[in-house]
Design a protein around this motif. Structure first.
Motif, PDB file in Angstrom:
ATOM      1  N   GLU A 186      27.688   1.402 -19.989  1.00 15.07           N
ATOM      2  CA  GLU A 186      28.542   1.967 -18.943  1.00 15.07           C
ATOM      3  C   GLU A 186      27.704   2.914 -18.101  1.00 15.07           C
ATOM      4  N   LEU A 187      27.671   2.652 -16.794  1.00 21.21           N
ATOM      5  CA  LEU A 187      26.934   3.499 -15.854  1.00 21.21           C
ATOM      6  C   LEU A 187      27.926   4.193 -14.935  1.00 21.21           C
ATOM      7  N   THR A 188      27.706   5.454 -14.682  1.00 20.00           N
ATOM      8  CA  THR A 188      28.483   6.190 -13.697  1.00 20.00           C
ATOM      9  C   THR A 188      27.577   6.404 -12.499  1.00 20.00           C
ATOM     10  N   LEU A 189      27.996   5.862 -11.356  1.00 18.32           N
ATOM     11  CA  LEU A 189      27.178   5.905 -10.138  1.00 18.32           C
ATOM     12  C   LEU A 189      27.830   6.799  -9.093  1.00 18.32           C
ATOM     13  N   ARG A 190      27.009   7.416  -8.267  1.00 23.12           N
ATOM     14  CA  ARG A 190      27.489   8.199  -7.129  1.00 23.12           C
ATOM     15  C   ARG A 190      26.753   7.699  -5.894  1.00 23.12           C
ATOM     16  N   ARG A 191      27.512   7.426  -4.845  1.00 19.68           N
ATOM     17  CA  ARG A 191      26.913   6.935  -3.608  1.00 19.68           C
ATOM     18  C   ARG A 191      26.214   8.081  -2.872  1.00 19.68           C
ATOM     19  N   ARG A 192      25.028   7.813  -2.365  1.00 22.22           N
ATOM     20  CA  ARG A 192      24.321   8.790  -1.549  1.00 22.22           C
ATOM     21  C   ARG A 192      24.937   8.782  -0.156  1.00 22.22           C
ATOM     22  N   TRP A 193      25.254   9.932   0.363  1.00 25.08           N
ATOM     23  CA  TRP A 193      26.015  10.006   1.600  1.00 25.08           C
ATOM     24  C   TRP A 193      25.154  10.253   2.833  1.00 25.08           C
ATOM     25  N   THR A 194      23.905  10.665   2.694  1.00 22.30           N
ATOM     26  CA  THR A 194      23.111  11.022   3.870  1.00 22.30           C
ATOM     27  C   THR A 194      22.854   9.834   4.792  1.00 22.30           C
ATOM     28  N   PHE A 195      22.704   8.639   4.235  1.00 21.68           N
ATOM     29  CA  PHE A 195      22.487   7.450   5.058  1.00 21.68           C
ATOM     30  C   PHE A 195      23.672   7.221   5.994  1.00 21.68           C
ATOM     31  N   TYR A 196      24.877   7.348   5.457  1.00 26.50           N
ATOM     32  CA  TYR A 196      26.073   7.090   6.254  1.00 26.50           C
ATOM     33  C   TYR A 196      26.305   8.168   7.308  1.00 26.50           C
ATOM     34  N   VAL A 197      25.976   9.402   6.963  1.00 24.95           N
ATOM     35  CA  VAL A 197      26.145  10.481   7.937  1.00 24.95           C
ATOM     36  C   VAL A 197      25.168  10.304   9.089  1.00 24.95           C
ATOM     37  N   MET A 198      23.910  10.038   8.774  1.00 22.08           N
ATOM     38  CA  MET A 198      22.887   9.953   9.822  1.00 22.08           C
ATOM     39  C   MET A 198      22.971   8.667  10.643  1.00 22.08           C
ATOM     40  N   ASN A 199      23.374   7.560  10.054  1.00 20.61           N
ATOM     41  CA  ASN A 199      23.349   6.277  10.761  1.00 20.61           C
ATOM     42  C   ASN A 199      24.699   5.807  11.265  1.00 20.61           C
ATOM     43  N   LEU A 200      25.784   6.391  10.796  1.00 22.27           N
ATOM     44  CA  LEU A 200      27.102   5.974  11.273  1.00 22.27           C
ATOM     45  C   LEU A 200      27.916   7.134  11.845  1.00 22.27           C
ATOM     46  N   ILE A 201      28.168   8.135  11.041  1.00 19.62           N
ATOM     47  CA  ILE A 201      29.113   9.177  11.439  1.00 19.62           C
ATOM     48  C   ILE A 201      28.565  10.027  12.582  1.00 19.62           C
ATOM     49  N   PHE A 202      27.323  10.478  12.479  1.00 23.27           N
ATOM     50  CA  PHE A 202      26.741  11.308  13.536  1.00 23.27           C
ATOM     51  C   PHE A 202      26.694  10.586  14.892  1.00 23.27           C
ATOM     52  N   PRO A 203      26.203   9.336  14.977  1.00 22.17           N
ATOM     53  CA  PRO A 203      26.232   8.650  16.281  1.00 22.17           C
ATOM     54  C   PRO A 203      27.643   8.407  16.800  1.00 22.17           C
ATOM     55  N   ILE A 204      28.572   8.124  15.911  1.00 25.04           N
ATOM     56  CA  ILE A 204      29.953   7.891  16.349  1.00 25.04           C
ATOM     57  C   ILE A 204      30.544   9.160  16.937  1.00 25.04           C
ATOM     58  N   VAL A 205      30.288  10.305  16.308  1.00 20.47           N
ATOM     59  CA  VAL A 205      30.808  11.571  16.827  1.00 20.47           C
ATOM     60  C   VAL A 205      30.182  11.889  18.184  1.00 20.47           C
ATOM     61  N   LEU A 206      28.881  11.653  18.333  1.00 20.28           N
ATOM     62  CA  LEU A 206      28.228  11.915  19.625  1.00 20.28           C
ATOM     63  C   LEU A 206      28.781  11.024  20.738  1.00 20.28           C
ATOM     64  N   VAL A 207      28.913   9.749  20.455  1.00 16.69           N
ATOM     65  CA  VAL A 207      29.425   8.823  21.476  1.00 16.69           C
ATOM     66  C   VAL A 207      30.889   9.130  21.788  1.00 16.69           C
ATOM     67  N   SER A 208      31.641   9.549  20.779  1.00 14.98           N
ATOM     68  CA  SER A 208      33.032   9.929  21.013  1.00 14.98           C
ATOM     69  C   SER A 208      33.115  11.146  21.915  1.00 14.98           C
ATOM     70  N   GLY A 209      32.182  12.086  21.734  1.00 15.71           N
ATOM     71  CA  GLY A 209      32.155  13.247  22.616  1.00 15.71           C
ATOM     72  C   GLY A 209      31.850  12.856  24.053  1.00 15.71           C
ATOM     73  N   VAL A 210      30.891  11.961  24.237  1.00 18.23           N
ATOM     74  CA  VAL A 210      30.578  11.472  25.591  1.00 18.23           C
ATOM     75  C   VAL A 210      31.781  10.725  26.160  1.00 18.23           C
ATOM     76  N   ASN A 211      32.473   9.980  25.323  1.00 23.23           N
ATOM     77  CA  ASN A 211      33.642   9.222  25.749  1.00 23.23           C
ATOM     78  C   ASN A 211      34.739  10.156  26.268  1.00 23.23           C
ATOM     79  N   CYS A 212      34.873  11.320  25.652  1.00 21.91           N
ATOM     80  CA  CYS A 212      35.891  12.276  26.099  1.00 21.91           C
ATOM     81  C   CYS A 212      35.478  13.027  27.360  1.00 21.91           C
TER      82      CYS A 212
END
Length: 141
Positions: A36-62
């Motif tokens: 039995e393995l307990t795994l935790r997903r690393r979140w920095t990849f998703y923040v830097m490659n998805l969430i941060f660009p989406i927030v920036l483009v959303s700001g430009v969109n507004c």
């Protein structure tokens, strides 16, 4: 116990457990090992490659609606942000594991932002049209 593991870019091993079971079936003695393995997903990849660009483009969109009509790039910025959101929308299924039980909140957010982007394009087109119509009327008189 897991000293010979190879690192992974998406997961960290938080814990592990090994259980050994023995069972006699007739004349045979069988062993079963459960890992039995307990795994935790690393979140920095998703923040830097998805969430941060989406927030920036959303700001430009507004903010694109605040651009003056005279600058001439109001429509191009509106369309560019809309297309950027569409590309980011195609990147989500590639980076996030698919699951049919629930919808990713990030995808829902992008759909809302794309709707706002489409509305921004329509409003920008109406602003540019009204501005040119008024400037044409003023130049004739």
């Amino acid at each position: 116990m897991l000293m010979n593991t190879v690192g992974n870019g998406q997961w960290d091993i938080v814990g592990n457990r090994t259980t050994l079971f023995s069972k006699d079936i007739g004349n045979e003695h069988r062993w079963t090992i459960d890992f039995e393995l307990t795994l935790r997903r690393r979140w920095t990849f998703y923040v830097m490659n998805l969430i941060f660009p989406i927030v920036l483009v959303s700001g430009v969109n507004c903010v694109v609606i605040l651009l003056p009509v005279e600058c001439g790039e109001k429509m191009s910025v509106s369309v560019t942000t809309f297309l950027t959101l569409a590309v980011l929308m195609t990147q989500i299924p590639e980076d996030i594991p698919t699951n049919s039980d629930s919808i990713c909140y990030l995808a829902v957010y992008l759909i809302v932002e794309m709707t706002l982007g489409a509305l921004s394009i329509v409003l920008s087109a109406l602003q540019v049209e009204c501005h040119h119509r008024v400037s044409l009327r003023c130049s004739r008189t």
